[in-house]
Scaffold this motif. Structure first.
Motif, PDB file in Angstrom:
ATOM      1  N   ASN A  46      21.844   4.471 -20.004  1.00  0.00           N
ATOM      2  CA  ASN A  46      20.707   3.844 -19.339  1.00  0.00           C
ATOM      3  C   ASN A  46      21.706   3.336 -18.380  1.00  0.00           C
ATOM      4  O   ASN A  46      21.121   2.390 -17.247  1.00  0.00           O
ATOM      5  N   ALA A  47      22.796   2.705 -18.562  1.00  0.00           N
ATOM      6  CA  ALA A  47      23.891   1.651 -17.844  1.00  0.00           C
ATOM      7  C   ALA A  47      23.789   3.009 -16.691  1.00  0.00           C
ATOM      8  O   ALA A  47      23.476   2.311 -15.424  1.00  0.00           O
ATOM      9  N   ILE A  48      24.397   4.469 -15.695  1.00  0.00           N
ATOM     10  CA  ILE A  48      24.167   5.258 -15.397  1.00  0.00           C
ATOM     11  C   ILE A  48      22.808   5.343 -14.236  1.00  0.00           C
ATOM     12  O   ILE A  48      22.696   5.013 -13.636  1.00  0.00           O
ATOM     13  N   ARG A  49      21.486   5.308 -15.843  1.00  0.00           N
ATOM     14  CA  ARG A  49      20.387   5.312 -14.600  1.00  0.00           C
ATOM     15  C   ARG A  49      20.139   4.461 -13.635  1.00  0.00           C
ATOM     16  O   ARG A  49      19.969   4.394 -12.802  1.00  0.00           O
ATOM     17  N   ILE A  50      20.727   2.891 -14.751  1.00  0.00           N
ATOM     18  CA  ILE A  50      20.386   1.784 -13.494  1.00  0.00           C
ATOM     19  C   ILE A  50      21.369   1.138 -12.633  1.00  0.00           C
ATOM     20  O   ILE A  50      20.571   1.000 -11.585  1.00  0.00           O
ATOM     21  N   ASN A  51      22.728   1.621 -12.748  1.00  0.00           N
ATOM     22  CA  ASN A  51      23.677   1.517 -11.756  1.00  0.00           C
ATOM     23  C   ASN A  51      24.492   2.219 -11.203  1.00  0.00           C
ATOM     24  O   ASN A  51      25.186   3.248 -12.025  1.00  0.00           O
ATOM     25  N   PRO A  52      23.922   3.935 -10.670  1.00  0.00           N
ATOM     26  CA  PRO A  52      24.557   5.304 -10.980  1.00  0.00           C
ATOM     27  C   PRO A  52      26.514   5.102  -9.801  1.00  0.00           C
ATOM     28  O   PRO A  52      27.505   6.160 -10.454  1.00  0.00           O
ATOM     29  N   ASN A  53      26.567   3.948  -9.969  1.00  0.00           N
ATOM     30  CA  ASN A  53      27.924   3.831  -9.627  1.00  0.00           C
ATOM     31  C   ASN A  53      29.124   3.414 -10.256  1.00  0.00           C
ATOM     32  O   ASN A  53      29.554   1.980 -10.569  1.00  0.00           O
ATOM     33  N   ASP A  54      28.040   2.707 -11.369  1.00  0.00           N
ATOM     34  CA  ASP A  54      28.864   2.477 -12.684  1.00  0.00           C
ATOM     35  C   ASP A  54      30.090   3.395 -13.253  1.00  0.00           C
ATOM     36  O   ASP A  54      30.214   3.842 -14.448  1.00  0.00           O
ATOM     37  N   ALA A  55      31.721   3.142 -12.193  1.00  0.00           N
ATOM     38  CA  ALA A  55      32.327   3.621 -13.460  1.00  0.00           C
ATOM     39  C   ALA A  55      32.595   3.934 -14.748  1.00  0.00           C
ATOM     40  O   ALA A  55      33.088   4.676 -14.968  1.00  0.00           O
ATOM     41  N   GLY A  56      32.711   2.552 -14.646  1.00  0.00           N
ATOM     42  CA  GLY A  56      33.252   2.660 -16.574  1.00  0.00           C
ATOM     43  C   GLY A  56      32.349   3.111 -17.670  1.00  0.00           C
ATOM     44  O   GLY A  56      32.597   3.840 -18.044  1.00  0.00           O
ATOM     45  N   ALA A  57      31.144   3.353 -17.176  1.00  0.00           N
ATOM     46  CA  ALA A  57      30.280   3.767 -18.011  1.00  0.00           C
ATOM     47  C   ALA A  57      29.986   5.511 -18.362  1.00  0.00           C
ATOM     48  O   ALA A  57      30.228   5.883 -19.191  1.00  0.00           O
ATOM     49  N   TYR A  58      30.284   5.684 -16.879  1.00  0.00           N
ATOM     50  CA  TYR A  58      30.696   7.389 -16.808  1.00  0.00           C
ATOM     51  C   TYR A  58      32.255   7.561 -18.001  1.00  0.00           C
ATOM     52  O   TYR A  58      32.206   8.662 -18.789  1.00  0.00           O
ATOM     53  N   LEU A  59      33.479   6.612 -17.445  1.00  0.00           N
ATOM     54  CA  LEU A  59      34.011   6.855 -18.151  1.00  0.00           C
ATOM     55  C   LEU A  59      33.900   7.465 -19.874  1.00  0.00           C
ATOM     56  O   LEU A  59      34.592   7.699 -20.175  1.00  0.00           O
ATOM     57  N   TYR A  60      33.785   5.794 -20.321  1.00  0.00           N
ATOM     58  CA  TYR A  60      33.456   5.937 -21.432  1.00  0.00           C
ATOM     59  C   TYR A  60      32.666   6.412 -21.914  1.00  0.00           C
ATOM     60  O   TYR A  60      32.703   7.556 -23.121  1.00  0.00           O
ATOM     61  N   ARG A  61      31.663   7.587 -21.386  1.00  0.00           N
ATOM     62  CA  ARG A  61      30.864   7.950 -21.860  1.00  0.00           C
ATOM     63  C   ARG A  61      31.532   9.679 -21.937  1.00  0.00           C
ATOM     64  O   ARG A  61      31.577  10.498 -22.913  1.00  0.00           O
ATOM     65  N   GLY A  62      32.522   9.713 -20.354  1.00  0.00           N
ATOM     66  CA  GLY A  62      33.076  11.042 -20.733  1.00  0.00           C
ATOM     67  C   GLY A  62      34.150  10.864 -21.713  1.00  0.00           C
ATOM     68  O   GLY A  62      34.415  12.251 -22.248  1.00  0.00           O
ATOM     69  N   ASN A  63      34.904   9.401 -22.598  1.00  0.00           N
ATOM     70  CA  ASN A  63      35.526  10.064 -23.525  1.00  0.00           C
ATOM     71  C   ASN A  63      34.442   9.982 -25.023  1.00  0.00           C
ATOM     72  O   ASN A  63      35.219  11.005 -25.336  1.00  0.00           O
ATOM     73  N   VAL A  64      33.117   9.914 -25.087  1.00  0.00           N
ATOM     74  CA  VAL A  64      32.531  10.136 -26.205  1.00  0.00           C
ATOM     75  C   VAL A  64      32.641  11.869 -26.064  1.00  0.00           C
ATOM     76  O   VAL A  64      32.137  11.634 -27.318  1.00  0.00           O
ATOM     77  N   TYR A  65      31.973  12.648 -24.877  1.00  0.00           N
ATOM     78  CA  TYR A  65      31.796  13.635 -24.316  1.00  0.00           C
ATOM     79  C   TYR A  65      33.411  14.734 -25.218  1.00  0.00           C
ATOM     80  O   TYR A  65      33.603  15.588 -25.744  1.00  0.00           O
ATOM     81  N   ASN A  66      34.054  13.792 -24.307  1.00  0.00           N
ATOM     82  CA  ASN A  66      35.247  14.813 -25.011  1.00  0.00           C
ATOM     83  C   ASN A  66      35.721  14.543 -26.525  1.00  0.00           C
ATOM     84  O   ASN A  66      36.638  15.650 -27.335  1.00  0.00           O
ATOM     85  N   ASP A  67      35.626  13.953 -27.251  1.00  0.00           N
ATOM     86  CA  ASP A  67      35.408  13.011 -28.356  1.00  0.00           C
ATOM     87  C   ASP A  67      34.872  14.636 -29.210  1.00  0.00           C
ATOM     88  O   ASP A  67      34.950  14.746 -30.714  1.00  0.00           O
ATOM     89  N   LEU A  68      33.657  14.507 -28.420  1.00  0.00           N
ATOM     90  CA  LEU A  68      32.412  15.665 -29.201  1.00  0.00           C
ATOM     91  C   LEU A  68      32.714  16.975 -28.833  1.00  0.00           C
ATOM     92  O   LEU A  68      32.151  18.258 -29.389  1.00  0.00           O
ATOM     93  N   SER A  69      34.244  17.333 -27.964  1.00  0.00           N
ATOM     94  CA  SER A  69      34.517  18.626 -27.824  1.00  0.00           C
ATOM     95  C   SER A  69      33.413  18.910 -26.944  1.00  0.00           C
ATOM     96  O   SER A  69      33.527  20.076 -26.369  1.00  0.00           O
ATOM     97  N   VAL A  70      32.893  18.186 -25.985  1.00  0.00           N
ATOM     98  CA  VAL A  70      32.002  19.453 -24.457  1.00  0.00           C
ATOM     99  C   VAL A  70      32.612  18.914 -23.920  1.00  0.00           C
ATOM    100  O   VAL A  70      32.176  17.887 -22.712  1.00  0.00           O
TER     101      VAL A  70
END
Length: 300
Positions: A185-209
């Motif tokens: 939702n954060a990225i949908r509202i603000n596609p330039n939210d670097a922090g949201a991409y970073l933390y979502r990437g961390n979640v995907y990393n932890d999920l092995s995606v």
């Protein structure tokens, strides 16, 4: 006749006060323009002029305090916000801004108290709820933080920072899907939210995606090419996919940006190991930075 004289005096007083405010507003408006242009000292000069014209104008103190914050002069900012509050104890903006200054000084309980006062005065201030949520989070009161972020979103359903921050709390509480939903939702509202991409990437990393993690870290780098952590994390994902050279390249970029990141040296050392290159120099550099386990284990 006496009543008429008194009434006339009040009218003159009101006209004089209105004239003072109008004159002060001219300097405040110009000061605000200077702030937008990054000309902070010129802004302060204009707010000083406004205060000389009307010494009890809370707006001038709040604006000057905000500018002092931009300059990292937090005590001066606190002094100005406190002066505004003494003049007008119901100035929600003064409490909100003083709370921000306390937050930056890591005085989280005082920040929380000020955000609470701002909310009592203005119960529909989404920013005050979001900021108080951050203070609760820093104090380890995660459920209260979630409640405040949810209130901020209820007031403003397009408040990207509230989704972002709530997502980070969900990560701490290991509520992975809720965290992903909030980062989305954060990225949908603000596609330039670097922090949201970073933390979502961390979640995907932890999920092995890992590929989705790489995509998110790449978006962070697109938005902020000097984000060393994004390179480190992308290097981790590349390494887990067996792409050692790409991982090594990312660790090297991270080190160029931040030469004191021990984890970047450790990560690069392991990729050098896989590529049959000298790795002990990187483990040694990490040891120099305080992380000696790998150097002691593999290079002695």
């Amino acid at each position: 006749m006496k009543k008429l004289i008194i009434l006339f005096s009040f009218v003159l007083l009101g006209l004089n006060l209105s004239s003072q405010i109008d004159s002060a507003d001219i300097y405040i408006a110009r000061g605000n323009t200077h702030v937008k242009l990054g000309k902070y000292q010129l802004a302060i000069d204009d707010y000083n002029r406004a205060i000389r014209i009307y010494p009890d104008y809370t707006t001038a103190y709040v604006c000057r305090g905000f500018t002092y914050e931009r300059l990292g002069k937090y005590q001066l900012a606190l002094d100005d916000y406190s002066r505004a509050i003494r003049i007008n104890p119901d100035d929600a903006d003064a409490y909100l801004n003083r709370g921000v200054a306390y937050s930056k000084l890591r005085v989280h309980q005082l920040a929380l108290d000020d955000y609470s006062r701002a909310i009592r005065i203005n119960p529909i201030d989404a920013i005050a709820y979001c900021n108080r949520g951050m203070s609760y989070g820093m104090l380890g009161k995660y459920q209260l933080a979630l409640d405040d972020y949810s209130n901020a979103i209820r007031i403003n359903p397009d408040y990207a920072n509230a989704y972002h921050n709530r997502g980070r709390v969900y990560v701490i509480l290991v509520k992975t899907q809720l965290a992903l939903d909030d980062f989305n939702n954060a990225i949908r509202i603000n596609p330039n939210d670097a922090g949201a991409y970073l933390y979502r990437g961390n979640v995907y990393n932890d999920l092995s995606v890992y590929q989705l993690a790489i995509d998110d870290y790449s978006n962070v780098i697109r938005i902020n090419p000097d984000d060393a952590q994004a390179y480190v994390n992308r290097g981790i994902a590349y390494g887990r996919l067996g792409k050692s050279q790409l991982a090594l390249d990312d660790y090297s970029r991270a080190i160029r940006i931040n030469p004191d990141d021990a984890n970047a040296y450790i990560g690069r050392a392991f990729q050098k190991w896989d590529l049959k290159l000298d790795y002990c120099s990187d483990f040694k550099r990490a040891c120099d930075l305080g992380e000696c386990d790998k150097y002691n284990k593999f290079c002695k």
